[in-house]
Design a protein around this motif. Structure first.
Motif, PDB file in Angstrom:
ATOM      1  N   LEU A   1       0.857  -1.031  -0.054  1.00  0.00           N
ATOM      2  CA  LEU A   1      -0.013  -0.199   0.068  1.00  0.00           C
ATOM      3  C   LEU A   1       0.954   1.185  -0.032  1.00  0.00           C
ATOM      4  O   LEU A   1       1.565   1.451   1.091  1.00  0.00           O
ATOM      5  N   ILE A   2       0.845   1.944  -1.068  1.00  0.00           N
ATOM      6  CA  ILE A   2       2.008   3.173  -1.402  1.00  0.00           C
ATOM      7  C   ILE A   2       1.101   4.335  -0.779  1.00  0.00           C
ATOM      8  O   ILE A   2       0.048   4.826  -1.304  1.00  0.00           O
ATOM      9  N   LYS A   3       1.846   5.114   0.086  1.00  0.00           N
ATOM     10  CA  LYS A   3       1.673   6.646   0.197  1.00  0.00           C
ATOM     11  C   LYS A   3       2.026   7.624  -0.522  1.00  0.00           C
ATOM     12  O   LYS A   3       1.475   8.507  -0.869  1.00  0.00           O
ATOM     13  N   LYS A   4       3.274   7.620  -1.176  1.00  0.00           N
ATOM     14  CA  LYS A   4       3.905   8.388  -1.895  1.00  0.00           C
ATOM     15  C   LYS A   4       4.912   7.753  -2.877  1.00  0.00           C
ATOM     16  O   LYS A   4       5.513   6.988  -2.478  1.00  0.00           O
ATOM     17  N   ILE A   5       5.029   8.306  -4.222  1.00  0.00           N
ATOM     18  CA  ILE A   5       6.006   7.937  -5.160  1.00  0.00           C
ATOM     19  C   ILE A   5       6.864   9.165  -5.713  1.00  0.00           C
ATOM     20  O   ILE A   5       6.067  10.313  -6.178  1.00  0.00           O
ATOM     21  N   LYS A   6       8.028   8.949  -5.794  1.00  0.00           N
ATOM     22  CA  LYS A   6       8.808  10.178  -6.399  1.00  0.00           C
ATOM     23  C   LYS A   6       9.970   9.609  -7.377  1.00  0.00           C
ATOM     24  O   LYS A   6      10.606   8.667  -6.871  1.00  0.00           O
TER      25      LYS A   6
ATOM     26  N   LEU B   1      13.882  11.663 -18.758  1.00  0.00           N
ATOM     27  CA  LEU B   1      13.016  11.186 -19.516  1.00  0.00           C
ATOM     28  C   LEU B   1      11.939  12.495 -20.031  1.00  0.00           C
ATOM     29  O   LEU B   1      11.112  12.807 -19.388  1.00  0.00           O
ATOM     30  N   HIS B   2      12.063  12.791 -21.415  1.00  0.00           N
ATOM     31  CA  HIS B   2      11.430  13.689 -21.922  1.00  0.00           C
ATOM     32  C   HIS B   2      10.037  13.494 -22.030  1.00  0.00           C
ATOM     33  O   HIS B   2       9.092  14.555 -21.933  1.00  0.00           O
ATOM     34  N   HIS B   3       9.595  12.227 -22.338  1.00  0.00           N
ATOM     35  CA  HIS B   3       8.122  11.831 -22.555  1.00  0.00           C
ATOM     36  C   HIS B   3       7.914  10.499 -22.090  1.00  0.00           C
ATOM     37  O   HIS B   3       8.740   9.591 -22.489  1.00  0.00           O
ATOM     38  N   GLY B   4       7.230  10.549 -20.833  1.00  0.00           N
ATOM     39  CA  GLY B   4       6.947   9.078 -20.344  1.00  0.00           C
ATOM     40  C   GLY B   4       5.947   9.176 -19.195  1.00  0.00           C
ATOM     41  O   GLY B   4       5.315  10.457 -18.787  1.00  0.00           O
ATOM     42  N   ALA B   5       5.475   8.114 -18.806  1.00  0.00           N
ATOM     43  CA  ALA B   5       4.389   7.777 -17.872  1.00  0.00           C
ATOM     44  C   ALA B   5       4.541   6.870 -16.801  1.00  0.00           C
ATOM     45  O   ALA B   5       5.571   6.056 -17.083  1.00  0.00           O
TER      46      ALA B   5
ATOM     47  N   LYS C   1       6.905  15.207 -15.980  1.00  0.00           N
ATOM     48  CA  LYS C   1       7.032  16.686 -16.136  1.00  0.00           C
ATOM     49  C   LYS C   1       8.415  17.249 -15.951  1.00  0.00           C
ATOM     50  O   LYS C   1       8.950  16.894 -14.728  1.00  0.00           O
ATOM     51  N   ASN C   2       8.912  17.515 -17.022  1.00  0.00           N
ATOM     52  CA  ASN C   2      10.401  18.082 -16.913  1.00  0.00           C
ATOM     53  C   ASN C   2      11.179  16.863 -16.454  1.00  0.00           C
ATOM     54  O   ASN C   2      12.220  17.157 -15.594  1.00  0.00           O
ATOM     55  N   GLY C   3      11.071  15.989 -16.781  1.00  0.00           N
ATOM     56  CA  GLY C   3      11.855  14.772 -16.217  1.00  0.00           C
ATOM     57  C   GLY C   3      11.612  14.100 -14.850  1.00  0.00           C
ATOM     58  O   GLY C   3      12.471  13.036 -14.358  1.00  0.00           O
ATOM     59  N   ASN C   4      10.565  14.644 -14.351  1.00  0.00           N
ATOM     60  CA  ASN C   4      10.279  14.105 -12.932  1.00  0.00           C
ATOM     61  C   ASN C   4       8.721  13.706 -12.744  1.00  0.00           C
ATOM     62  O   ASN C   4       7.847  14.208 -13.289  1.00  0.00           O
ATOM     63  N   PHE C   5       8.703  12.763 -11.573  1.00  0.00           N
ATOM     64  CA  PHE C   5       7.191  12.515 -11.289  1.00  0.00           C
ATOM     65  C   PHE C   5       7.153  12.208  -9.748  1.00  0.00           C
ATOM     66  O   PHE C   5       8.033  11.859  -9.106  1.00  0.00           O
TER      67      PHE C   5
ATOM     68  N   ILE D   1      14.575   6.302  -7.302  1.00  0.00           N
ATOM     69  CA  ILE D   1      13.009   5.817  -7.427  1.00  0.00           C
ATOM     70  C   ILE D   1      12.722   5.725  -6.051  1.00  0.00           C
ATOM     71  O   ILE D   1      13.115   5.103  -5.151  1.00  0.00           O
ATOM     72  N   SER D   2      11.729   6.795  -5.285  1.00  0.00           N
ATOM     73  CA  SER D   2      11.638   6.712  -3.972  1.00  0.00           C
ATOM     74  C   SER D   2       9.981   6.326  -3.622  1.00  0.00           C
ATOM     75  O   SER D   2       9.177   6.989  -4.360  1.00  0.00           O
ATOM     76  N   ILE D   3       9.844   5.353  -2.457  1.00  0.00           N
ATOM     77  CA  ILE D   3       8.425   4.885  -2.545  1.00  0.00           C
ATOM     78  C   ILE D   3       8.354   4.793  -0.986  1.00  0.00           C
ATOM     79  O   ILE D   3       9.044   4.352  -0.241  1.00  0.00           O
ATOM     80  N   TRP D   4       7.304   5.472  -0.581  1.00  0.00           N
ATOM     81  CA  TRP D   4       6.849   5.694   0.941  1.00  0.00           C
ATOM     82  C   TRP D   4       5.752   4.771   1.101  1.00  0.00           C
ATOM     83  O   TRP D   4       4.639   4.703   0.195  1.00  0.00           O
ATOM     84  N   THR D   5       5.610   3.978   2.070  1.00  0.00           N
ATOM     85  CA  THR D   5       4.670   2.836   2.102  1.00  0.00           C
ATOM     86  C   THR D   5       3.897   3.246   3.543  1.00  0.00           C
ATOM     87  O   THR D   5       4.455   3.892   4.332  1.00  0.00           O
ATOM     88  N   PHE D   6       2.950   2.481   3.973  1.00  0.00           N
ATOM     89  CA  PHE D   6       2.076   2.495   5.152  1.00  0.00           C
ATOM     90  C   PHE D   6       2.764   1.479   6.089  1.00  0.00           C
ATOM     91  O   PHE D   6       3.123   0.488   5.714  1.00  0.00           O
TER      92      PHE D   6
END
Length: 478
Positions: free
Chosen positions: A388-393, A406-410, A436-440, A473-478
């Motif tokens: 269960l993910i709280k935050k993704i960066k 990454l100029h164009h990605g999802a 957006k501008n290489g970041n999510f 790649i940073s992921i915060w969970t509960f």
């Protein structure tokens, strides 16, 4: 006798290497490795005479023959044993239990400035009540000037009496008679005699501190006496240690400056203490630490950002010279290290050299680097268990290569993992958003996704000419 001749030959080579007086750590390391191997071979031979052992000790330490020196170094053959030093307890109450982390500081009288009290204050003020239960601070007042020590002990006990009573703060001193000869040492690197004496004594100061702290906690972090700490630094350190569970490491670095923020397993402290003593006059402590790490088979620096500790002193403990060094990766306010739960990572992109996918998921200062990706290329993280993910960066590019983003990605999240010939993959994906501008970055992910997440996929939506760096790649969970 044959082995003794071998040892003698090694020492002759070592002496010739020392005479070069160059700043080459590579050549010294080679001789160092050979020396330790032969030392071990020699000590394990039960037929070696005790007199020959004494000769080795004297030769390896530049023919120092004083009784004080022999008294200090007589146990070097046992790298895992404690050094026989009787410490003076200047301020302490019995340690009730073993802690999670010991923070060690060594301090001497400075010609200008004194930052020790501020450093101790920062350690305690930046720790929560729960964190204070898991730390102990050991201060080695290493100056031979007893008047200065008395003044410092009085100041420390007045300002931090409750921490001393609680067993969180211990102040010690290793008597001068346990120190080796500090005058007339070799002037490696053309350092002046007083500089050689200062850095050689500093190595011994640290060695005696490490020796004392070997059984006080599970982990040990070294600070200098002019440092301020990031808020909740202990929680950050514990999180990093947990993320590296199952990974071999000798030293973790939480600052890029000197001997600040270097973390060790406590079971390695006796060996490190012996190591610093054996080569105390060869080079500064931070150089020796690099050799120690290499000899224990950690070839690469493992350093974390942001840094947890910052140098705050303006005047050096050596001659009171100016020292304006700052760690520009330091963040004083609390920062949240991601959880990054256990996962497997893979990509169909063309990876450059050894910049593999896993480096983007680590807290270490490394990254993934691939050649120009095409539309449809992907980078996938498959978790060992649904989360269960709280935050993704996700951050791409670096300061040096700002166009390798990454100029164009999802970014997609997936469920229902199935085993294919190519490996485990998620069957269905749901798109969270675009880069957006290489970041999510997205918070409250759990409120947007109706299922526990098995996979995260970075998906290239348009071919680009630029290479791609996925920095973190940073992921915060509960």
């Amino acid at each position: 006798m044959f082995k003794f001749c071998q040892m003698k030959h090694i020492f002759e080579i070592l002496d010739k290497m020392r005479c070069l007086r160059k700043r080459s750590t590579v050549s010294f390391l080679g001789v160092l490795v050979i020396f330790l191997l032969f030392m071990n071979l020699y000590i394990e031979d039960s037929y070696v005479l005790e007199g020959d052992k004494q000769l080795i000790r004297e030769t390896s330490t530049h023919q120092l023959n004083s009784e004080r020196y022999v008294h200090t170094f007589k146990d070097l053959s046992n790298f895992s044993g404690a050094i026989n030093v009787t410490y003076r307890y200047l301020a302490a109450t019995p340690l009730q239990r073993k802690r999670f982390l010991t923070i060690g500081l060594s301090s001497v009288k400075r010609k200008k400035g004194n930052y020790l009290l501020e450093t101790i204050k920062s350690i305690f003020e930046q720790s929560s009540y729960e964190e204070l239960k898991e730390i102990s601070v050991v201060v080695h007042l290493a100056d031979f000037n007893s008047s200065w020590r008395d003044v410092m002990v009085q100041d420390i006990t007045q300002k931090f009496a409750h921490h001393i009573i609680a067993g969180r703060l211990i102040v010690i001193h290793a008597p001068e008679e346990y120190y080796p000869i500090l005058d007339g040492l070799k002037r490696n690197y053309n350092d002046p005699e007083d500089r050689v004496r200062f850095r050689s004594k500093q190595n011994v100061d640290y060695a005696f501190l490490l020796n004392f702290c070997a059984n006080t906690s599970d982990y040990y972090v070294m600070l200098e006496d002019d440092v301020r700490c990031s808020k909740n630094f202990l929680t950050a350190i514990k999180k990093v240690i947990t993320s590296l569970e199952g990974t071999y490491w000798v030293t973790l670095e939480f600052s890029k400056l000197g001997y600040i923020g270097k973390l060790y397993h406590s079971h390695d402290l006796p060996r490190l203490a012996h190591f610093l003593l054996m080569f105390y006059q060869e080079m500064p402590c931070d150089w020796l630490l690099t050799h120690f790490r290499d000899l224990l088979a950690q070839k690469n620096v493992i350093r974390f950002k942001p840094s947890l500790f910052q140098h705050m002193g303006y005047y050096s403990s050596y001659k009171g010279t100016e020292n304006k060094l700052k760690d520009d990766d330091f963040e004083e306010e609390s920062f949240d290290i991601p959880d990054n739960p256990p996962a497997n990572l893979y990509t169909n992109m063309n990876v450059f050299e050894n910049y593999e996918a896993s480096k983007a998921y680590s807290s270490v200062d490394e990254y993934f680097w691939g050649k120009p990706p095409s539309a449809g290329d992907f980078f996938v993280i498959i978790f060992e268990n649904p989360i269960l993910i709280k935050k993704i960066k996700v951050s791409t590019g670096t300061e040096d290569r700002q166009n390798d983003i990454l100029h164009h990605g999802a970014l997609d999240v997936g469920e229902n993992v199935v085993d294919f010939k190519q490996g485990r993959q998620c069957v269905t994906y749901l798109r969270l958003g675009e880069f957006k501008n290489g970041n999510f970055e997205m918070s409250e992910v759990n409120q947007k996704i109706p299922f526990d997440i098995n996979c995260i996929r970075i998906y290239v939506t348009k071919t680009q000419k630029e290479w791609l760096i996925i920095r973190s790649i940073s992921i915060w969970t509960f």
